[in-house]
Scaffold this motif. Structure first.
Motif, PDB file in Angstrom:
ATOM      1  N   PHE A   1       0.842  -1.195   0.000  1.00 51.60           N
ATOM      2  CA  PHE A   1       0.000   0.000   0.000  1.00 51.60           C
ATOM      3  C   PHE A   1       0.878   1.247   0.000  1.00 51.60           C
ATOM      4  O   PHE A   1       1.987   1.246   0.556  1.00 51.60           O
ATOM      5  N   ARG A   2       0.373   2.304  -0.600  1.00 49.33           N
ATOM      6  CA  ARG A   2       1.106   3.575  -0.623  1.00 49.33           C
ATOM      7  C   ARG A   2       1.190   4.189   0.766  1.00 49.33           C
ATOM      8  O   ARG A   2       2.170   4.838   1.115  1.00 49.33           O
ATOM      9  N   ASN A   3       0.137   3.966   1.568  1.00 49.67           N
ATOM     10  CA  ASN A   3       0.069   4.555   2.898  1.00 49.67           C
ATOM     11  C   ASN A   3       0.003   3.449   3.950  1.00 49.67           C
ATOM     12  O   ASN A   3      -0.562   2.377   3.695  1.00 49.67           O
ATOM     13  N   PRO A   4       0.572   3.681   5.145  1.00 53.12           N
ATOM     14  CA  PRO A   4       0.506   2.660   6.198  1.00 53.12           C
ATOM     15  C   PRO A   4      -0.936   2.445   6.659  1.00 53.12           C
ATOM     16  O   PRO A   4      -1.735   3.387   6.710  1.00 53.12           O
TER      17      PRO A   4
ATOM     18  N   GLY B   1     -12.425 -12.103   4.867  1.00 54.70           N
ATOM     19  CA  GLY B   1     -11.160 -12.360   5.522  1.00 54.70           C
ATOM     20  C   GLY B   1     -10.306 -11.104   5.526  1.00 54.70           C
ATOM     21  O   GLY B   1     -10.694 -10.061   4.994  1.00 54.70           O
ATOM     22  N   PRO B   2      -9.116 -11.168   6.080  1.00 57.05           N
ATOM     23  CA  PRO B   2      -8.294  -9.963   6.262  1.00 57.05           C
ATOM     24  C   PRO B   2      -7.699  -9.389   4.986  1.00 57.05           C
ATOM     25  O   PRO B   2      -7.442  -8.180   4.921  1.00 57.05           O
TER      26      PRO B   2
ATOM     27  N   MET C   1      -6.105  -2.315  11.692  1.00 58.05           N
ATOM     28  CA  MET C   1      -6.957  -2.428  10.512  1.00 58.05           C
ATOM     29  C   MET C   1      -6.382  -3.450   9.535  1.00 58.05           C
ATOM     30  O   MET C   1      -5.190  -3.446   9.241  1.00 58.05           O
ATOM     31  N   THR C   2      -7.228  -4.323   9.015  1.00 59.00           N
ATOM     32  CA  THR C   2      -6.801  -5.269   7.994  1.00 59.00           C
ATOM     33  C   THR C   2      -6.815  -4.586   6.628  1.00 59.00           C
ATOM     34  O   THR C   2      -7.526  -3.587   6.433  1.00 59.00           O
ATOM     35  N   PRO C   3      -6.076  -5.118   5.659  1.00 59.36           N
ATOM     36  CA  PRO C   3      -6.123  -4.531   4.309  1.00 59.36           C
ATOM     37  C   PRO C   3      -7.541  -4.485   3.736  1.00 59.36           C
ATOM     38  O   PRO C   3      -7.950  -3.475   3.158  1.00 59.36           O
ATOM     39  N   ALA C   4      -8.292  -5.570   3.924  1.00 63.79           N
ATOM     40  CA  ALA C   4      -9.651  -5.594   3.376  1.00 63.79           C
ATOM     41  C   ALA C   4     -10.559  -4.594   4.085  1.00 63.79           C
ATOM     42  O   ALA C   4     -11.365  -3.906   3.448  1.00 63.79           O
ATOM     43  N   GLY C   5     -10.439  -4.501   5.389  1.00 58.96           N
ATOM     44  CA  GLY C   5     -11.241  -3.536   6.133  1.00 58.96           C
ATOM     45  C   GLY C   5     -10.909  -2.113   5.765  1.00 58.96           C
ATOM     46  O   GLY C   5     -11.803  -1.260   5.628  1.00 58.96           O
TER      47      GLY C   5
END
Length: 397
Positions: free
Chosen positions: A337-340, A366-367, A345-349
């Motif tokens: 990801f460009r930003n943290p 899922g996450p 927080m999960t990537p999907a969330g």
């Protein structure tokens, strides 16, 4: 949310959203489809509920449509209210089968093998069948009789079969577990193992069924020649109205020709609200539209379009697009990801929240997977509108 029109939802402040969630694959014809609204309101003016103590002609009419045009294999249908109830129903059938067809020592067979990352519901029975520990935490002791193995791992499945095993239960696509499709050779292998060991092949079509995956049922999109013994259904069957069912094959289970569907006699199962006149009238309108409109073909075509479009963007954080038909999962790599990501927080969330803020509704699976499950009749221009929003989100994430 305050109202819906087709593939759009409007909140209480009248903000409009493109709906790629569809009630988690439930509103298969979008929101407020005219045929569905008409069937529901007309039946509401006649009879909403009586009791299954009496004949309900709409049940027979709907069951015939499901058996002949959706399942395509002779059998019988029991109507319920949800996917979890439908899965509880097929678990009960499997256990009764295990009593009627006991182990070599005469003891009843009761064990059902399911798969890691599966999801079968949140009742005590269906939750115990689910191969995800996170939904079982602090609900122990769980219902006994379930064994979990890795999905698409034939060696692990073969090793897990014991004298107590009576069935194998799987989803054509693990929707909640990350949008993981069953591999064709694995599904064929499961069917063969069931024949070899006198087991029931139990298919959970709650999220995959009713044209969602590019065939009338999800397993048919993978291996149409496979014939399951038990199929659970819900979500798309009602188009947004609470509805579920399970189908039981008429195949003979002994030398006397006893049909599997006959072992659940009167008093063995029941539901106060399953298959009410208003439920079956609404469902019949939905399923008739799906069949007559050949929506499985449209789902297959649009699903490939979604996959090719998203993968064609070549966005670093996207690892690929999985799934079948219009049940698709966009894989996400948290390290690209460009930003943290925000703490916890999960990537999907994270991506799902950004989409909602931008006017697109999806849902995690899922996450690391964003699930895209729009209505099967979503207009092409609305699909493109939603994909455009998703592109903007992923480019900035």
């Amino acid at each position: 949310m305050a109202r819906g029109e087709g593939s759009y939802l409007y909140d209480t402040e009248e903000r409009r959203y493109v709906d790629f969630c569809a009630g988690i694959a439930t509103c298969c014809l979008g929101h407020c489809h005219p045929a569905v609204v008409q069937a529901l309101t007309e039946q509401a003016g006649k009879l909403m509920h009586c009791s299954n103590l009496y004949g309900i002609p709409g049940q027979e009419k709907l069951a015939k449509l499901i058996v002949e045009d959706i399942i395509g294999i002779p059998g019988q249908v029991f109507f319920a209210n949800s996917g979890a109830e439908s899965n509880d129903g097929i678990i009960k059938v499997a256990r009764r089968f295990g009593h009627r067809r006991p182990a070599a020592d005469g003891s009843p067979r009761y064990e059902v093998i399911t798969f890691n990352k599966s999801f079968h519901g949140r009742t005590l029975g269906s939750m115990a069948a689910t191969g995800q520990r996170k939904i079982q935490v602090e609900f122990d002791p769980l219902l006994v009789g379930f064994k979990y193995v890795d999905f698409n791992d034939m060696a692990a499945l073969r090793a897990a079969i014991s004298p107590q095993t009576c069935g194998i239960m799987l989803e054509a696509v693990q929707g909640e577990g990350g949008v993981n499709p069953v591999q064709p050779e694995f599904l064929r292998g499961v069917a063969q193992l069931c024949k070899e060991h006198d087991l029931l092949l139990m298919v959970d079509e709650v999220q995959c069924g009713f044209c969602r995956c590019g065939a009338t049922m999800g397993w048919k999109a993978v291996c149409p020649e496979v014939q399951p013994d038990l199929v659970s259904c819900a979500k798309g069957i009602g188009g947004g109205f609470p509805m579920g069912c399970f189908w039981v094959s008429n195949r003979a289970i002994d030398g006397q020709g006893t049909p599997l569907s006959s072992i659940m006699g009167a008093g063995s199962h029941g539901s106060t609200f399953g298959g009410t006149p208003i439920a079956v009238a609404t469902s019949y309108a939905v399923v008739s539209e799906l069949v007559q409109g050949a929506y499985h073909e449209r789902a297959q075509r649009l699903g490939e379009y979604v996959k090719n479009t998203v993968e064609g963007w070549h966005i670093p954080c996207v690892t690929g697009v999985r799934g079948l038909g219009l049940l698709r999962g966009v894989g996400l790599d948290k390290d690209k990801f460009r930003n943290p990501l925000p703490e916890g927080m999960t990537p999907a969330g994270y991506v799902n929240n950004l989409c909602r803020e931008a006017g697109l509704l999806a849902c995690p699976a899922g996450p690391d997977t964003l699930r895209l499950i729009p209505a099967l009749n979503i207009p092409a221009e609305t699909l493109d509108e939603g994909l455009s929003i998703l592109l903007g989100v992923l480019e900035m994430a």
